[in-house]
Design an enzyme around this catalytic site. Structure first.
Site, short mmCIF file in Angstrom:
data_model
loop_
_atom_site.label_atom_id
_atom_site.label_comp_id
_atom_site.label_asym_id
_atom_site.label_seq_id
_atom_site.Cartn_x
_atom_site.Cartn_y
_atom_site.Cartn_z
N ARG A 1 1.81 -11.10 -13.03
CA ARG A 1 2.51 -9.83 -12.82
C ARG A 1 3.33 -9.41 -14.05
O ARG A 1 3.47 -8.21 -14.32
CB ARG A 1 3.42 -9.96 -11.59
CG ARG A 1 4.15 -8.68 -11.19
CD ARG A 1 4.97 -8.95 -9.93
NE ARG A 1 5.93 -7.89 -9.66
CZ ARG A 1 5.70 -6.80 -8.94
NH1 ARG A 1 4.50 -6.62 -8.42
NH2 ARG A 1 6.64 -5.91 -8.74
N ILE B 1 5.87 -0.09 -10.29
CA ILE B 1 5.02 -1.16 -9.79
C ILE B 1 5.67 -1.63 -8.50
O ILE B 1 6.88 -1.90 -8.47
CB ILE B 1 4.88 -2.30 -10.83
CG1 ILE B 1 3.98 -3.42 -10.29
CG2 ILE B 1 6.21 -2.83 -11.27
CD1 ILE B 1 3.67 -4.50 -11.33
N SER B 2 4.91 -1.69 -7.42
CA SER B 2 5.47 -1.95 -6.10
C SER B 2 6.06 -3.35 -5.98
O SER B 2 5.66 -4.28 -6.69
CB SER B 2 4.41 -1.75 -5.01
OG SER B 2 4.00 -0.42 -4.94
N GLN B 3 6.97 -3.50 -5.07
CA GLN B 3 7.54 -4.79 -4.69
C GLN B 3 6.40 -5.77 -4.35
O GLN B 3 5.45 -5.40 -3.67
CB GLN B 3 8.44 -4.57 -3.48
CG GLN B 3 9.04 -5.80 -2.86
CD GLN B 3 9.73 -5.46 -1.54
OE1 GLN B 3 9.56 -4.36 -1.01
NE2 GLN B 3 10.48 -6.39 -1.00
#
Length: 228
Positions: free
Chosen positions: A52, A78-80
């Site tokens: 990530r 960028i999503s959780q």
């Protein structure tokens, strides 16, 4: 239909300096994802393998595995990690699936999907983000991700039908073209609701030509934008 195998990140020799990222990634999977009820083995493996920190800016690498979304520029995020895992699991993915993603962003969600399924088609409306994601996929060796820059509302007609569709921006309604491009028995997950407010994460299942929609949980996503 051509089948392209995903690159296995486990087979890549990682340098010593990456050990801290590996540890943080495994802690993320255990404390943020598995602990919240995500149990699908392929989803957990993908989140544990995809680096990530390579999908965020250098000055945010230390926060890459934190329990929060992060900015990626151009008003996007960028999503959780948990939301990425939750949405991925709900698609009930299989190795031979072909998946459409609307909203490539940094490319992280597409990389997670590509670690599980045969082929991913992803569309990003912001030209700069599309270019960055394309370069990132090439550098990381993903050969089963097809990226297009443009308006995702009408999907990717020439590549349909899709076993699953994932939308990573909040739409005012479910786009009819996406429903049409969903394979019989396929699933779509999409946040629907007001821009910059609380939306509902919906799971849409297509059965016998009809759709069944179920509300899963409240979420906050950036707005679904379109070409004007």
């Amino acid at each position: 239909m051509r089948t392209i195998l995903a690159v296995s990140l486990l087979s890549v020799a990682l340098p010593a300096w990456s050990s801290e990222f590996q540890l943080n990634r495994q802690m993320m999977v255990e404390t943020q994802i598995r602990a919240r009820g995500v149990v699908d083995k392929s989803t957990l493996a993908a989140l544990g393998n995809v680096p990530r920190h390579q999908f965020v800016a250098k000055d945010l690498e230390a926060l890459a595995y934190a329990d929060r979304p992060l900015p990626i520029g151009y008003g996007q995020t960028i999503s959780q990690p948990y939301i990425v895992a939750y949405m991925t699991e709900k698609l009930d993915l299989k190795p031979d699936h072909r998946i459409l993603e609307i909203g490539t962003g940094s490319g992280y969600q597409a990389a997670v999907l590509a670690s599980i399924v045969a082929e991913v088609y992803t569309i990003e409306i912001i030209e700069e983000l599309a270019a960055q994601a394309r370069e990132r996929f090439q550098e990381m060796g993903y050969q089963n991700i097809n990226l297009r820059q443009g308006d995702g509302y009408r999907g990717w007609e020439e590549a349909q039908p899709f076993d699953g569709i994932i939308v990573t921006a909040a739409a005012a309604h479910i786009p009819p073209p996406l429903i049409q491009q969903l394979k019989e028995g396929g699933k779509m997950i999409i946040p629907v609701g007001p821009s910059w407010g609380v939306q509902k994460l919906l799971l849409v299942t297509k059965e016998k030509g009809k759709t069944r929609t179920r509300s899963l949980l409240p979420v906050r996503f950036v707005p679904f934008t379109r070409n004007r």
